[in-house]
Design a protein around this motif. Structure first.
Motif, PDB file in Angstrom:
ATOM      1  N   THR A 284      27.747   3.726  33.975  1.00  0.00           N
ATOM      2  CA  THR A 284      27.773   4.866  34.900  1.00  0.00           C
ATOM      3  C   THR A 284      26.371   5.442  35.084  1.00  0.00           C
ATOM      4  OG1 THR A 284      29.997   5.386  34.100  1.00  0.00           O
ATOM      5  CG2 THR A 284      28.867   7.071  35.381  1.00  0.00           C
ATOM      6  N   GLY A 285      25.675   5.685  33.984  1.00  0.00           N
ATOM      7  CA  GLY A 285      24.320   6.220  34.071  1.00  0.00           C
ATOM      8  C   GLY A 285      23.349   5.234  34.694  1.00  0.00           C
ATOM      9  N   SER A 286      23.499   3.961  34.394  1.00  0.00           N
ATOM     10  CA  SER A 286      22.611   2.952  34.970  1.00  0.00           C
ATOM     11  C   SER A 286      22.745   2.903  36.486  1.00  0.00           C
ATOM     12  CB  SER A 286      22.920   1.574  34.367  1.00  0.00           C
ATOM     13  OG  SER A 286      22.540   1.501  33.012  1.00  0.00           O
ATOM     14  N   LEU A 287      23.980   2.945  36.972  1.00  0.00           N
ATOM     15  CA  LEU A 287      24.185   2.898  38.422  1.00  0.00           C
ATOM     16  C   LEU A 287      23.644   4.147  39.110  1.00  0.00           C
ATOM     17  CD1 LEU A 287      27.759   1.338  38.796  1.00  0.00           C
ATOM     18  CD2 LEU A 287      25.536   0.269  39.176  1.00  0.00           C
ATOM     19  N   ALA A 288      23.773   5.305  38.467  1.00  0.00           N
ATOM     20  CA  ALA A 288      23.236   6.539  39.055  1.00  0.00           C
ATOM     21  C   ALA A 288      21.726   6.436  39.210  1.00  0.00           C
ATOM     22  CB  ALA A 288      23.605   7.730  38.174  1.00  0.00           C
ATOM     23  N   ILE A 289      21.047   5.850  38.228  1.00  0.00           N
ATOM     24  CA  ILE A 289      19.593   5.715  38.292  1.00  0.00           C
ATOM     25  C   ILE A 289      19.191   4.648  39.306  1.00  0.00           C
ATOM     26  CG2 ILE A 289      17.565   5.014  36.964  1.00  0.00           C
ATOM     27  CD1 ILE A 289      18.938   6.266  34.506  1.00  0.00           C
ATOM     28  N   VAL A 290      19.887   3.522  39.289  1.00  0.00           N
ATOM     29  CA  VAL A 290      19.557   2.429  40.204  1.00  0.00           C
ATOM     30  C   VAL A 290      19.720   2.871  41.651  1.00  0.00           C
ATOM     31  CG1 VAL A 290      20.305   0.158  41.020  1.00  0.00           C
ATOM     32  CG2 VAL A 290      20.064   0.591  38.565  1.00  0.00           C
ATOM     33  N   ARG A 291      20.823   3.505  41.971  1.00  0.00           N
ATOM     34  CA  ARG A 291      21.059   3.941  43.346  1.00  0.00           C
ATOM     35  C   ARG A 291      20.129   5.079  43.747  1.00  0.00           C
ATOM     36  NH1 ARG A 291      27.559   3.390  42.401  1.00  0.00           N
ATOM     37  NH2 ARG A 291      27.787   1.291  43.284  1.00  0.00           N
ATOM     38  N   GLY A 292      19.878   6.000  42.810  1.00  0.00           N
ATOM     39  CA  GLY A 292      18.966   7.088  43.123  1.00  0.00           C
ATOM     40  C   GLY A 292      17.558   6.587  43.387  1.00  0.00           C
ATOM     41  N   ALA A 293      17.116   5.612  42.619  1.00  0.00           N
ATOM     42  CA  ALA A 293      15.746   5.107  42.766  1.00  0.00           C
ATOM     43  C   ALA A 293      15.598   4.179  43.951  1.00  0.00           C
ATOM     44  CB  ALA A 293      15.330   4.382  41.482  1.00  0.00           C
ATOM     45  N   LEU A 294      16.576   3.301  44.186  1.00  0.00           N
ATOM     46  CA  LEU A 294      16.448   2.288  45.239  1.00  0.00           C
ATOM     47  C   LEU A 294      16.902   2.775  46.610  1.00  0.00           C
ATOM     48  CD1 LEU A 294      17.615  -1.046  43.527  1.00  0.00           C
ATOM     49  CD2 LEU A 294      15.287  -0.227  43.915  1.00  0.00           C
ATOM     50  N   LEU A 295      17.937   3.596  46.659  1.00  0.00           N
ATOM     51  CA  LEU A 295      18.531   3.962  47.946  1.00  0.00           C
ATOM     52  C   LEU A 295      18.199   5.374  48.396  1.00  0.00           C
ATOM     53  CD1 LEU A 295      22.111   2.423  47.455  1.00  0.00           C
ATOM     54  CD2 LEU A 295      20.042   1.333  48.357  1.00  0.00           C
ATOM     55  N   ASP A 296      17.926   6.281  47.445  1.00  0.00           N
ATOM     56  CA  ASP A 296      17.707   7.684  47.796  1.00  0.00           C
ATOM     57  C   ASP A 296      16.270   8.142  47.632  1.00  0.00           C
ATOM     58  OD1 ASP A 296      20.435   7.870  48.309  1.00  0.00           O
ATOM     59  OD2 ASP A 296      20.892   8.411  46.229  1.00  0.00           O
ATOM     60  N   GLY A 297      15.384   7.257  47.221  1.00  0.00           N
ATOM     61  CA  GLY A 297      13.972   7.599  47.101  1.00  0.00           C
ATOM     62  C   GLY A 297      13.657   8.610  46.013  1.00  0.00           C
ATOM     63  N   GLN A 298      14.448   8.692  44.985  1.00  0.00           N
ATOM     64  CA  GLN A 298      14.220   9.654  43.906  1.00  0.00           C
ATOM     65  C   GLN A 298      13.209   9.101  42.904  1.00  0.00           C
ATOM     66  OE1 GLN A 298      18.210  10.268  42.413  1.00  0.00           O
ATOM     67  NE2 GLN A 298      18.561  12.013  43.771  1.00  0.00           N
ATOM     68  N   GLY A 299      12.369  10.007  42.376  1.00  0.00           N
ATOM     69  CA  GLY A 299      11.382   9.625  41.388  1.00  0.00           C
ATOM     70  C   GLY A 299      11.856   9.909  39.980  1.00  0.00           C
ATOM     71  N   VAL A 300      10.955   9.727  39.012  1.00  0.00           N
ATOM     72  CA  VAL A 300      11.298   9.937  37.613  1.00  0.00           C
ATOM     73  C   VAL A 300      11.701  11.390  37.371  1.00  0.00           C
ATOM     74  CG1 VAL A 300      10.394   9.915  35.254  1.00  0.00           C
ATOM     75  CG2 VAL A 300       9.841   8.055  36.816  1.00  0.00           C
ATOM     76  N   GLY A 301      10.995  12.334  38.010  1.00  0.00           N
ATOM     77  CA  GLY A 301      11.341  13.737  37.836  1.00  0.00           C
ATOM     78  C   GLY A 301      12.735  14.061  38.331  1.00  0.00           C
ATOM     79  N   ASP A 302      13.119  13.475  39.467  1.00  0.00           N
ATOM     80  CA  ASP A 302      14.457  13.719  40.010  1.00  0.00           C
ATOM     81  C   ASP A 302      15.548  13.135  39.121  1.00  0.00           C
ATOM     82  OD1 ASP A 302      13.351  14.901  42.361  1.00  0.00           O
ATOM     83  OD2 ASP A 302      12.885  12.887  43.084  1.00  0.00           O
TER      84      ASP A 302
END
Length: 264
Positions: free
Chosen positions: A207-225
């Motif tokens: 669950t946590g891995s998918l939240a990070i993968v999608r946030g980083a690849l699809l939503d343009g979120q950085g480490v801070g986000d």
């Protein structure tokens, strides 16, 4: 470190010779994830109201299938590892000077690399073709890779460590197949799930891995986000490794005391 690398290489080579030597296995490593992706896409696509959501939906499902392939390959690895418990190979390993935790990590890591490399290559090509990838900076690709690799390896080590208590791990395969993809948001956003289901999914590293993968690849979120998700996932991975260490020590001591391992 040299000892650990030798164990890692030996376990990977053993698995390759026993499981991955057939061309049919190589074929299935891409076909089954693709079938899962196609099934989910054509099931949900009519709900998008046309083709406008097509690329975004496909990217969402592809990231979910990619993450599920990472983690479920470790479930399959523990299933195969149980055969070593039944045949006595695991007992021989426990009589060797090899570090117990390194053995279970090596077994899971070897299976992971050999199971997912083909679908990872396909996913990278598909993301490039869809043109939906939106990353804050190139360093986020490394974050995505580690967010999949480290929790998956910890997950595999924990599952393999449970074999010290039982020769039959079929229940693991059954329990962590459909329930895992449902509660972890593989095909549906976790926000669309009931609170009880979200709570159950929060204890799974997928669950946590998918939240990070999608946030980083699809939503343009950085480490801070993604700092909160990264901290939670790191803590969960460390907890799984610690639980693996405890399970191996307690299980081996119990096996020596009761004679449950064949060679004790």
């Amino acid at each position: 470190m040299r000892h650990a690398l030798r164990v890692l290489r030996a376990e990977a080579l053993k698995q390759h010779r026993q499981i991955f030597g057939s061309k049919l296995v190589l074929f299935s490593m891409l076909v089954w994830p693709l079938l899962q992706l196609a099934e989910a896409y054509y099931m949900l696509h009519p709900l998008q109201g046309g083709d406008s959501g097509g690329p975004r939906l496909l990217a969402f499902l592809a990231t979910g299938t990619l993450g599920f392939t990472f983690f479920f390959s470790l479930v399959q690895s523990s299933w195969h590892f149980s055969m070593e418990r039944q045949s006595g190979t695991l007992e021989l390993l426990f009589l060797s000077p090899a570090n117990r935790l390194v053995v279970v990590i090596a077994n899971g890591f070897g299976a992971l690399v050999q199971n997912v490399w083909l679908f990872v290559s396909f996913s990278v090509a598909m993301f490039w073709w869809l043109g939906v990838v939106n990353v804050a900076h190139p360093g986020m690709y490394a974050v995505v890779f580690l967010a999949l690799l480290v929790p998956a390896v910890a997950w595999g080590a924990f599952l393999n460590s449970l074999l010290i208590f039982s020769r039959d791990s079929a229940f693991v395969y059954t329990l962590l197949d459909d329930p895992m993809w449902f509660v972890s948001g593989v095909r549906l956003p976790t926000s669309a799930l009931p609170e009880l289901v979200r709570a159950a999914g929060s204890v799974l590293p997928l669950t946590g891995s998918l939240a990070i993968v999608r946030g980083a690849l699809l939503d343009g979120q950085g480490v801070g986000d993604l700092a909160g998700e990264l901290v939670t996932l790191t803590g969960l991975s460390a907890t799984l490794l610690l639980a693996a260490v405890v399970a191996l020590r307690v299980g081996e001591a119990r096996a020596q005391r009761t004679g449950q391992l064949k060679l004790f």
